[in-house]
Design a protein around this motif. Sequence first.
Motif, PDB file in Angstrom:
ATOM      1  N   ALA A  63      -1.433   5.374   3.613  1.00  0.00           N
ATOM      2  CA  ALA A  63      -2.663   4.582   3.810  1.00  0.00           C
ATOM      3  C   ALA A  63      -2.976   4.471   5.291  1.00  0.00           C
TER       4      ALA A  63
ATOM      5  N   GLY B 169      -5.759   2.424   6.422  1.00  0.00           N
ATOM      6  CA  GLY B 169      -6.399   1.139   6.740  1.00  0.00           C
ATOM      7  C   GLY B 169      -7.901   1.268   6.902  1.00  0.00           C
TER       8      GLY B 169
ATOM      9  N   THR C 109      -9.958  -3.816  -1.740  1.00  0.00           N
ATOM     10  CA  THR C 109      -9.606  -5.244  -1.655  1.00  0.00           C
ATOM     11  C   THR C 109     -10.619  -6.117  -2.378  1.00  0.00           C
TER      12      THR C 109
ATOM     13  N   GLU D 174      -5.305  -1.582   1.362  1.00  0.00           N
ATOM     14  CA  GLU D 174      -5.997  -0.772   2.354  1.00  0.00           C
ATOM     15  C   GLU D 174      -7.475  -0.673   1.988  1.00  0.00           C
ATOM     16  N   THR D 175      -8.326  -0.706   2.990  1.00  0.00           N
ATOM     17  CA  THR D 175      -9.792  -0.630   2.916  1.00  0.00           C
ATOM     18  C   THR D 175     -10.378  -1.794   2.119  1.00  0.00           C
TER      19      THR D 175
ATOM     20  N   LEU E   9      -0.545  -2.956   9.402  1.00  0.00           N
ATOM     21  CA  LEU E   9       0.160  -3.025   8.118  1.00  0.00           C
ATOM     22  C   LEU E   9       1.412  -3.893   8.239  1.00  0.00           C
TER      23      LEU E   9
ATOM     24  N   PHE F  55      -6.431  -2.783   6.869  1.00  0.00           N
ATOM     25  CA  PHE F  55      -5.626  -3.465   5.861  1.00  0.00           C
ATOM     26  C   PHE F  55      -6.078  -4.928   5.728  1.00  0.00           C
TER      27      PHE F  55
ATOM     28  N   PRO G 297       0.824  -1.215   0.000  1.00  0.00           N
ATOM     29  CA  PRO G 297       0.000   0.000   0.000  1.00  0.00           C
ATOM     30  C   PRO G 297       0.864   1.275   0.000  1.00  0.00           C
TER      31      PRO G 297
END
Length: 233
Positions: free
Chosen positions: A173, A175, A195, A190-191, A213, A177, A169
């Motif tokens: 970022a 998160g 994803t 992230e997010t 992370l 994660f 990432p």
Amino acid sequence: MATTTTNPSNDDTQSSLDVVLQLLSSLTLSHDDAQSIIDVITDQIQAAALPAVQPAPTVVVPVVAPPTPTVQAATLPAVQPAPAAVVPVMAPPTVIVQAATCPAVQPAPAVEPPAVIVQAAALPAVVNHPTPTARSGFYGFPHLPLTEVVVNGETRGQQHYRGFAFDVPRAAALGPFYLITRGSRVGVFETWQRTSPYVLGVSCSSFSRCKSLYDGLIRMLDAIDLGEAQWLP
């Protein structure tokens, strides 16, 4: 001169019968009743006139006891005892045991055990994962190569470990994660919005949420070491 003998019993019977007839004549009876009484009295008088029957004399039969047989004891001959037989006692023969001559047992020669050479198994090298740092605007490991790729018009960072490439990432970022080990893209994202396009609808995909992370990047390297990371079409 003839003598007439009169039976006194017949005279008495006739006299008694006459008396009874006179008494019956003075009574008022029917002809049947009077005849019945006369028949009964006549039967009684005739029975009394019969001579008494003398009982038969008792015959005494003497009981003769049977003679008791006399058994003469037979004179048995005297039994002579059998002469004592003298059995000579024989002494058992003497058994002489010859000791067998056994060959001398030779000791077995000492056998030297073969030398066992144990080779140390080659252990895999322990990889120390350094602390990820932000480089060129992306968060990754400083000892691993870092390149940039464009995915759907977006520039993403990508690192390489043991010939396997995975996404990392941006350094900014926040998160949360997610780690994708099997999907259309593989790496730490992230997010959930960034994803989900790489795992939803992808057969045999595998992903999980990361505590941090750093946790996601370390688990990514472990998945590559175990052969669990795979890019799916």
